[in-house]
Design a protein around this motif. Structure first.
Motif, short mmCIF file in Angstrom:
data_model
loop_
_atom_site.label_atom_id
_atom_site.label_comp_id
_atom_site.label_asym_id
_atom_site.label_seq_id
_atom_site.Cartn_x
_atom_site.Cartn_y
_atom_site.Cartn_z
N THR A 7 22.73 -24.16 -13.49
CA THR A 7 23.94 -23.77 -14.21
C THR A 7 23.71 -23.65 -15.71
OG1 THR A 7 24.66 -26.06 -14.38
CG2 THR A 7 25.48 -24.80 -12.49
N ALA A 8 22.57 -24.08 -16.20
CA ALA A 8 22.29 -24.03 -17.62
C ALA A 8 21.87 -22.63 -18.04
CB ALA A 8 21.18 -25.03 -17.96
N THR A 9 22.23 -22.26 -19.26
CA THR A 9 21.77 -20.98 -19.79
C THR A 9 20.30 -21.11 -20.16
OG1 THR A 9 22.27 -21.53 -22.10
CG2 THR A 9 24.06 -20.54 -20.79
N PHE A 10 19.68 -19.98 -20.42
CA PHE A 10 18.27 -20.00 -20.81
C PHE A 10 18.10 -20.83 -22.09
CE2 PHE A 10 14.74 -18.25 -23.30
CZ PHE A 10 13.71 -18.47 -22.41
N GLU A 11 19.01 -20.65 -23.03
CA GLU A 11 18.92 -21.37 -24.29
C GLU A 11 19.08 -22.87 -24.10
OE1 GLU A 11 19.74 -17.17 -24.99
OE2 GLU A 11 20.76 -18.63 -23.74
N GLU A 12 19.98 -23.28 -23.22
CA GLU A 12 20.16 -24.70 -22.92
C GLU A 12 18.92 -25.27 -22.24
OE1 GLU A 12 25.01 -24.84 -22.23
OE2 GLU A 12 23.69 -24.30 -20.56
N THR A 13 18.37 -24.51 -21.33
CA THR A 13 17.15 -24.93 -20.63
C THR A 13 16.02 -25.12 -21.62
OG1 THR A 13 17.84 -23.76 -18.62
CG2 THR A 13 15.50 -24.26 -18.84
N LEU A 14 15.85 -24.16 -22.51
CA LEU A 14 14.79 -24.23 -23.50
C LEU A 14 14.99 -25.41 -24.45
CD1 LEU A 14 12.22 -22.93 -24.52
CD2 LEU A 14 13.62 -21.43 -25.94
N ALA A 15 16.23 -25.64 -24.88
CA ALA A 15 16.52 -26.76 -25.78
C ALA A 15 16.20 -28.10 -25.12
CB ALA A 15 17.98 -26.71 -26.22
N GLU A 16 16.59 -28.24 -23.85
CA GLU A 16 16.29 -29.49 -23.14
C GLU A 16 14.79 -29.67 -22.96
OE1 GLU A 16 17.35 -32.04 -19.11
OE2 GLU A 16 18.37 -30.12 -19.43
N LEU A 17 14.11 -28.59 -22.64
CA LEU A 17 12.66 -28.66 -22.48
C LEU A 17 11.98 -29.06 -23.80
CD1 LEU A 17 10.26 -28.30 -20.61
CD2 LEU A 17 10.30 -25.87 -21.11
N GLU A 18 12.43 -28.50 -24.91
CA GLU A 18 11.89 -28.86 -26.21
C GLU A 18 12.14 -30.33 -26.53
OE1 GLU A 18 13.73 -25.96 -28.75
OE2 GLU A 18 12.12 -24.52 -28.45
N SER A 19 13.32 -30.82 -26.16
CA SER A 19 13.65 -32.22 -26.37
C SER A 19 12.71 -33.14 -25.57
CB SER A 19 15.11 -32.48 -25.97
OG SER A 19 15.42 -33.83 -26.04
N ILE A 20 12.45 -32.75 -24.35
CA ILE A 20 11.54 -33.53 -23.50
C ILE A 20 10.13 -33.54 -24.09
CG2 ILE A 20 10.36 -33.53 -21.25
CD1 ILE A 20 13.07 -32.66 -20.04
N VAL A 21 9.68 -32.39 -24.55
CA VAL A 21 8.34 -32.32 -25.16
C VAL A 21 8.26 -33.24 -26.37
CG1 VAL A 21 6.75 -30.81 -26.41
CG2 VAL A 21 7.82 -30.01 -24.30
N ASP A 22 9.30 -33.22 -27.21
CA ASP A 22 9.32 -34.10 -28.38
C ASP A 22 9.24 -35.57 -27.97
OD1 ASP A 22 9.48 -31.92 -30.08
OD2 ASP A 22 11.66 -32.09 -30.36
N GLU A 23 10.03 -35.95 -26.96
CA GLU A 23 10.02 -37.34 -26.50
C GLU A 23 8.65 -37.75 -25.97
OE1 GLU A 23 13.49 -38.86 -24.18
OE2 GLU A 23 14.17 -36.77 -24.37
N MET A 24 8.03 -36.85 -25.21
CA MET A 24 6.75 -37.18 -24.61
C MET A 24 5.64 -37.20 -25.65
SD MET A 24 6.93 -35.45 -20.85
CE MET A 24 5.46 -36.30 -20.32
#
Length: 80
Positions: A7-24
Motif C-alpha cells: 500500500t506504500a507509494t514508491f516514495e514512501e518505500t524508498l524513504a523507509e528503505l533509506e531509513s533502514i540503511v541508515d540504521e544498519m
C-alpha cells in the motif's frame, strides 16, 4: 516506521528503505534487530523494483499508443 509494502507509494518505500540503511550503517543494532531490518529492506527493495517495472510498462504502453519507438537504454556515460 513499518508500512505494508503493498500500500506504500514508491516514495514512501524508498524513504523507509533509506531509513533502514541508515540504521544498519550505524551498527548499533543487536543481531536479531539487524536481521529483521535486513528482511524488511529486501521486501522494500522488491516492492520498489516492482513499482519501477510497472511504471516502465505504463510508459511503454503510452509510447505504443502514440506510435513512438520503444524505450531505449541510456548510454553508459549517462547512467547513474
Amino acid at each position: 516506521m513499518t508500512k505494508k509494502t503493498d500500500t506504500a507509494t514508491f516514495e514512501e518505500t524508498l524513504a523507509e528503505l533509506e531509513s533502514i540503511v541508515d540504521e544498519m550503517e550505524n551498527g548499533d543494532l543487536p543481531l536479531n534487530k539487524a536481521l529483521e531490518k535486513f528482511e524488511r529492506g529486501i521486501a522494500l527493495s522488491r516492492q520498489g523494483q516492482k513499482s519501477l517495472e510497472t511504471a516502465e510498462q505504463k510508459v511503454q504502453i503510452l509510447l505504443n499508443e502514440q506510435g513512438e519507438e520503444t524505450l531505449q537504454s541510456l548510454p553508459e556515460s549517462e547512467q547513474p
